[in-house]
Design a protein around this motif. Structure first.
Motif, PDB file in Angstrom:
ATOM      1  N   ILE A  87      50.316  43.919  30.347  1.00 61.03           N
ATOM      2  CA  ILE A  87      50.455  44.938  31.385  1.00 61.03           C
ATOM      3  C   ILE A  87      49.949  46.292  30.881  1.00 61.03           C
ATOM      4  CG2 ILE A  87      52.104  46.264  32.752  1.00 61.03           C
ATOM      5  CD1 ILE A  87      53.848  43.738  32.885  1.00 61.03           C
ATOM      6  N   GLY A  88      50.397  46.706  29.699  1.00 65.05           N
ATOM      7  CA  GLY A  88      49.991  47.992  29.159  1.00 65.05           C
ATOM      8  C   GLY A  88      48.503  48.070  28.881  1.00 65.05           C
ATOM      9  N   PHE A  89      47.953  46.999  28.340  1.00 65.31           N
ATOM     10  CA  PHE A  89      46.532  47.005  28.017  1.00 65.31           C
ATOM     11  C   PHE A  89      45.678  47.068  29.280  1.00 65.31           C
ATOM     12  CE2 PHE A  89      42.449  45.457  26.772  1.00 65.31           C
ATOM     13  CZ  PHE A  89      42.280  45.897  25.466  1.00 65.31           C
ATOM     14  N   SER A 169      32.147  51.296  33.009  1.00 66.98           N
ATOM     15  CA  SER A 169      32.295  49.875  33.337  1.00 66.98           C
ATOM     16  C   SER A 169      32.761  49.030  32.158  1.00 66.98           C
ATOM     17  CB  SER A 169      30.971  49.323  33.868  1.00 66.98           C
ATOM     18  OG  SER A 169      29.951  49.418  32.886  1.00 66.98           O
ATOM     19  N   ILE A 170      32.587  49.523  30.919  1.00 69.34           N
ATOM     20  CA  ILE A 170      32.976  48.703  29.771  1.00 69.34           C
ATOM     21  C   ILE A 170      34.490  48.570  29.661  1.00 69.34           C
ATOM     22  CG2 ILE A 170      30.866  49.270  28.505  1.00 69.34           C
ATOM     23  CD1 ILE A 170      32.426  51.242  26.848  1.00 69.34           C
ATOM     24  N   PHE A 171      35.226  49.418  30.356  1.00 67.09           N
ATOM     25  CA  PHE A 171      36.690  49.289  30.366  1.00 67.09           C
ATOM     26  C   PHE A 171      37.174  48.430  31.535  1.00 67.09           C
ATOM     27  CE2 PHE A 171      35.840  53.313  28.147  1.00 67.09           C
ATOM     28  CZ  PHE A 171      36.482  53.047  26.946  1.00 67.09           C
ATOM     29  N   PHE A 172      36.468  48.488  32.644  1.00 67.23           N
ATOM     30  CA  PHE A 172      36.876  47.706  33.812  1.00 67.23           C
ATOM     31  C   PHE A 172      36.799  46.200  33.560  1.00 67.23           C
ATOM     32  CE2 PHE A 172      35.374  51.512  36.455  1.00 67.23           C
ATOM     33  CZ  PHE A 172      36.653  52.035  36.532  1.00 67.23           C
ATOM     34  N   VAL A 173      35.949  45.773  32.614  1.00 70.38           N
ATOM     35  CA  VAL A 173      35.781  44.340  32.354  1.00 70.38           C
ATOM     36  C   VAL A 173      37.065  43.704  31.824  1.00 70.38           C
ATOM     37  CG1 VAL A 173      34.997  44.546  29.958  1.00 70.38           C
ATOM     38  CG2 VAL A 173      34.136  42.677  31.395  1.00 70.38           C
ATOM     39  N   ASN A 174      37.979  44.520  31.254  1.00 70.27           N
ATOM     40  CA  ASN A 174      39.234  43.978  30.725  1.00 70.27           C
ATOM     41  C   ASN A 174      40.233  43.591  31.808  1.00 70.27           C
ATOM     42  OD1 ASN A 174      38.658  44.384  27.924  1.00 70.27           O
ATOM     43  ND2 ASN A 174      39.045  46.561  28.197  1.00 70.27           N
ATOM     44  N   ILE A 175      40.082  44.163  32.995  1.00 69.55           N
ATOM     45  CA  ILE A 175      41.129  44.027  34.014  1.00 69.55           C
ATOM     46  C   ILE A 175      41.335  42.585  34.463  1.00 69.55           C
ATOM     47  CG2 ILE A 175      41.826  44.725  36.340  1.00 69.55           C
ATOM     48  CD1 ILE A 175      40.512  47.452  35.754  1.00 69.55           C
ATOM     49  N   PRO A 176      40.293  41.836  34.846  1.00 66.59           N
ATOM     50  CA  PRO A 176      40.542  40.439  35.248  1.00 66.59           C
ATOM     51  C   PRO A 176      41.087  39.573  34.116  1.00 66.59           C
ATOM     52  CG  PRO A 176      38.185  40.897  35.136  1.00 66.59           C
ATOM     53  CD  PRO A 176      38.883  42.215  35.044  1.00 66.59           C
ATOM     54  N   VAL A 177      40.635  39.837  32.887  1.00 71.06           N
ATOM     55  CA  VAL A 177      41.146  39.071  31.740  1.00 71.06           C
ATOM     56  C   VAL A 177      42.633  39.364  31.538  1.00 71.06           C
ATOM     57  CG1 VAL A 177      40.858  38.576  29.290  1.00 71.06           C
ATOM     58  CG2 VAL A 177      38.866  39.143  30.681  1.00 71.06           C
ATOM     59  N   ILE A 179      44.853  40.339  33.818  1.00 68.61           N
ATOM     60  CA  ILE A 179      45.637  39.718  34.897  1.00 68.61           C
ATOM     61  C   ILE A 179      45.810  38.229  34.633  1.00 68.61           C
ATOM     62  CG2 ILE A 179      45.624  39.145  37.355  1.00 68.61           C
ATOM     63  CD1 ILE A 179      44.181  41.817  37.826  1.00 68.61           C
ATOM     64  N   LEU A 180      44.728  37.572  34.223  1.00 68.45           N
ATOM     65  CA  LEU A 180      44.793  36.141  33.907  1.00 68.45           C
ATOM     66  C   LEU A 180      45.740  35.887  32.737  1.00 68.45           C
ATOM     67  CD1 LEU A 180      43.713  33.269  34.399  1.00 68.45           C
ATOM     68  CD2 LEU A 180      41.838  33.808  32.824  1.00 68.45           C
ATOM     69  N   GLY A 181      45.672  36.748  31.719  1.00 66.51           N
ATOM     70  CA  GLY A 181      46.545  36.571  30.558  1.00 66.51           C
ATOM     71  C   GLY A 181      48.014  36.726  30.908  1.00 66.51           C
ATOM     72  N   TYR A 182      48.341  37.707  31.750  1.00 63.81           N
ATOM     73  CA  TYR A 182      49.736  37.905  32.132  1.00 63.81           C
ATOM     74  C   TYR A 182      50.257  36.699  32.924  1.00 63.81           C
ATOM     75  CZ  TYR A 182      53.960  39.950  34.061  1.00 63.81           C
ATOM     76  OH  TYR A 182      55.267  40.178  34.399  1.00 63.81           O
TER      77      TYR A 182
END
Length: 469
Positions: A87-89, A169-177, A179-182
């Protein structure tokens, strides 16, 4: 749903997949930011010394919080803390992506780092707690491959994103990963049982954080402030006092944040020291190579990403093999040889010049990737096998602490040496020409990488002697 999954024959590999997502996301962010850092520096009108804190602040916060996050995992449950980490990441990544200044970006990287520290501190304990010791080398080797995959995806994906969509955009790429991880945490990870009913050592955590912050401030800004300046001396003083108070405090309480007695185990301590030195050496290259490729050779981001992919590609192939092999022949030969190859790769990279061929640049990265792949998995296996099963959580946290401490120190040392030598060459020159600026850059760059090679060589000596006490 979770009860059905726990009856699945390969359930532990589902756990490995969830943990791998967190590991992948944290390493992806470290490598993807390095590719975009030159453009971030220009876009927000700052310099390399300030821009370095986009990397250093992230690593500093992680390093400072790893012990307390590992402790929280023991007390609150690793499943819960790992979920908080996602969540924090993810939230931090979103905020970094919408940053409009270098101050905002560094501040939001701190939030991102809090989440990453929760992931890193508990990943090793979750995996080792669900796999038998006979498979430890193999699974740690596979984690090494995941680390390499994150590093591999970072430069290549980062180069494409920065070139076509901008650095945000290099930070936005983390968002779907994230959500999937949580979702994986909630569906797959088992609920922790037999949690420790112990108090949290908040004072120890605060003292450790203060000491680490003071040390890194002095190391990172010593060149700019002056090594004998009041600011540098005050930072060093804070670090010395805080670390001394931390050790005194940890020895006096019954439930310390960091179990200091574990360092009496030489195999464990040597493995962590060698790991710290390896990451210091590695991050001398990781921090400065993008600037050499962008500022001196004028390569576009996509090409920079391709070149920097060479290191993790070779590592991804090597790490699982070396991890499995370490179960059979032990760690000494593999780790010592691996660090020797890393030193060789850094020397080759330090010898680059303005007319170096592309294959020569990539060859140096390949040699470093081979050496790192040979070292990391057997070293992690050695560290985790050196302690009792009841100490695996502590050992995993310290192992992650050593790794991130090496990243922070390596970044700070490399930039300090680079800036010191570059400014020394340009001193007395009122209006340096582009040729003089390039020559000064190359001197600082070469010196920083040679120091990195020396650190890898020192790590090889430590690794060779890990079983001699």
């Amino acid at each position: 749903m979770q009860a059905k999954l726990q009856n699945f024959h390969h359930y532990r590999w589902l756990i490995f997949c969830v943990v791998s997502l967190g590991t992948f996301m944290a390493t992806l962010t470290s490598s993807i930011v390095n590719v975009g850092l030159p453009l971030i520096t220009a876009a927000v009108n700052t310099d390399i010394t300030t821009a370095q804190w986009v990397v250093t602040a992230y690593l500093l916060v992680i390093t400072s919080l790893l012990p307390i996050m590992g402790r929280l995992g023991d007390i609150w449950g690793r499943r819960k803390v790992y979920g908080f980490g996602f969540i924090g990441f993810t939230a931090g990544s979103l905020l970094c992506g919408i940053s409009a200044s270098i101050g905002m970006l560094i501040g939001f990287r701190v939030i991102q780092a809090v989440g990453a520290s929760a992931l890193m501190a508990n990943a090793m304990a979750i995996v080792t707690g669900n796999f038998p010791q006979s498979e430890r080398g193999k699974v740690l080797g596979m984690i090494g491959a995941v680390v390499a995959l994150g590093s591999l995806s970072g430069p290549s994906l980062g180069g494409v994103l920065v070139e076509h969509f901008g650095w945000h955009s290099i930070f936005f790429v983390n968002i779907p990963v994230g959500i999937l991880g949580y979702a994986g945490v909630q569906l797959v990870l088992p609920v922790d049982r037999d949690l420790l009913a112990e108090p949290i050592d908040y004072l120890g955590a605060a003292l450790f954080t203060a000491g680490m912050a003071g040390f890194l401030l002095a190391l990172s800004n010593g060149t700019e402030w002056g090594w004998n300046s009041l600011n540098t001396m005050m930072s060093v003083g804070v670090a010395v006092i805080a670390f001394a108070a931390f050790i005194w405090h940890e020895k006096r309480i019954s439930h310390p944040m960091l179990e200091l007695s574990i360092f009496k185990n030489w195999a464990f301590s040597a493995g962590n020291l060698a790991g710290t030195l390896s990451f210091m050496a590695m991050f001398a290259n990781t921090m400065l190579l993008p600037f050499f490729l962008h500022d001196v050779l004028a390569f576009p981001p996509g090409k920079i990403g391709l070149i920097m992919s060479t290191f993790p590609v070779v590592m991804a192939v090597t790490a699982p093999v070396s991890g499995t092999l370490s179960d059979k022949i032990g760690p000494v030969i593999l780790t010592t040889s691996g660090l020797g190859l890393m030193a060789l790769g850094l020397v080759l990279t330090a010898s680059l010049h303005l007319d170096s061929k592309l294959w020569v640049i990539m060859a140096g990265q390949a040699v470093m990737g081979l050496g790192n792949g040979m070292f990391q998995s057997p070293n992690n296996n050695s560290v985790m096998s050196a302690v009792q099963p009841s100490q695996l959580g502590v050992a995993g946290g310290i192992n992650a602490l050593a790794r991130n401490f090496g990243m922070v120190c390596g970044t700070a040392v490399a930039v300090s040496i680079f800036e010191y030598r570059r400014l020394a060459i340009l001193s007395g020159i009122g209006q340096p020409t582009p040729l003089q600026q390039t020559a000064a850059f190359m001197t600082g760059y070469h010196n920083a990488l040679i120091v990195g090679a020396c650190l890898a060589g020192l790590g090889a000596l430590v690794s060779f002697n890990r079983a001699k006490k």
